[in-house]
Design a protein around this motif. Structure first.
Motif, PDB file in Angstrom:
ATOM      1  N   GLU A 140       1.374   1.568   3.750  1.00  0.00           N
ATOM      2  CA  GLU A 140       2.193   0.719   4.612  1.00  0.00           C
ATOM      3  C   GLU A 140       3.571   1.330   4.881  1.00  0.00           C
TER       4      GLU A 140
ATOM      5  N   ARG B 130       7.610  -4.610  -2.324  1.00  0.00           N
ATOM      6  CA  ARG B 130       6.226  -4.706  -2.783  1.00  0.00           C
ATOM      7  C   ARG B 130       5.362  -4.100  -1.686  1.00  0.00           C
ATOM      8  N   THR B 131       4.497  -3.167  -2.086  1.00  0.00           N
ATOM      9  CA  THR B 131       3.677  -2.466  -1.101  1.00  0.00           C
ATOM     10  C   THR B 131       2.377  -2.013  -1.759  1.00  0.00           C
ATOM     11  N   PRO B 132       1.309  -1.818  -0.984  1.00  0.00           N
ATOM     12  CA  PRO B 132       0.076  -1.290  -1.550  1.00  0.00           C
ATOM     13  C   PRO B 132       0.245   0.158  -2.030  1.00  0.00           C
TER      14      PRO B 132
ATOM     15  N   ARG C 275      -6.910   0.690  -4.876  1.00  0.00           N
ATOM     16  CA  ARG C 275      -5.741   0.214  -4.129  1.00  0.00           C
ATOM     17  C   ARG C 275      -5.310  -1.123  -4.717  1.00  0.00           C
ATOM     18  N   TRP C 276      -4.003  -1.256  -4.952  1.00  0.00           N
ATOM     19  CA  TRP C 276      -3.439  -2.523  -5.402  1.00  0.00           C
ATOM     20  C   TRP C 276      -1.962  -2.557  -5.042  1.00  0.00           C
ATOM     21  N   ASP C 277      -1.379  -3.773  -5.039  1.00  0.00           N
ATOM     22  CA  ASP C 277       0.028  -3.943  -4.691  1.00  0.00           C
ATOM     23  C   ASP C 277       0.923  -3.699  -5.901  1.00  0.00           C
TER      24      ASP C 277
ATOM     25  N   ASP D 181       5.302  -3.390  -7.206  1.00  0.00           N
ATOM     26  CA  ASP D 181       6.734  -3.500  -6.940  1.00  0.00           C
ATOM     27  C   ASP D 181       7.356  -2.133  -7.183  1.00  0.00           C
TER      28      ASP D 181
END
Length: 150
Positions: A22, A98-100, A107-109, A111
């Motif tokens: 992102e 906060r981003t993937p 894949r996970w989000d 901070d």
């Protein structure tokens, strides 16, 4: 296994290739640091602004090395301001986004705090909170997951 915990699905090394899709970052070397609570990303020219009353940050991240280096312009919603101890042990306020995150096939989000890491060897630090329930660390090896699969 403790109640409420998920078994990690991968083993990562002391350093790994990561992607922050992102933010437009397809691959970046990250130092895995179980001693650090949070993730940190090398960001320059950090500028805060509001978009429809929502706090955002605009910043640049260097991609590549030396003669092949380019600057990726990024924008992200500001999750919060966070007081963090830097490498020298000094407390500082940092913007947290906060981003993937992609490591290997997963894949996970996460901070991530934004800071100047130009004196550091790695432009990103992957802290233990981001790895919780996702990865086990094998510190004797590096780049076990290969390049991120977008």
């Amino acid at each position: 296994m403790m109640k409420g915990h998920i078994a990690p699905n991968m083993i990562i090394g002391a350093c790994e290739w990561v992607a922050l899709p992102e933010l437009g970052i397809n691959q970046l070397r990250a130092r895995v640091d179980t001693g650090a609570k949070s993730c940190a990303l090398h960001a320059m020219d950090i500028e805060q602004f509001d978009r429809d009353g929502v706090p955002y940050a605009r910043f640049r991240v260097p991609i590549g090395r030396h003669e092949n280096m380019r600057w990726q312009r990024c924008e992200a919603h500001v999750r919060r301001m966070r007081r963090v101890r830097n490498t020298s042990g000094e407390p500082e306020e940092r913007i947290t986004i906060r981003t993937p995150l992609i490591v290997g096939h997963s894949r996970w989000d996460v901070d991530i705090t934004l800071t100047n890491r130009e004196r550091m060897r790695y432009r990103m630090l992957l802290g233990r909170t981001a790895m919780e329930n996702h990865a086990l660390v094998y510190p004797a090896r590096t780049f076990l997951q290969g390049k991120p699969r977008l």
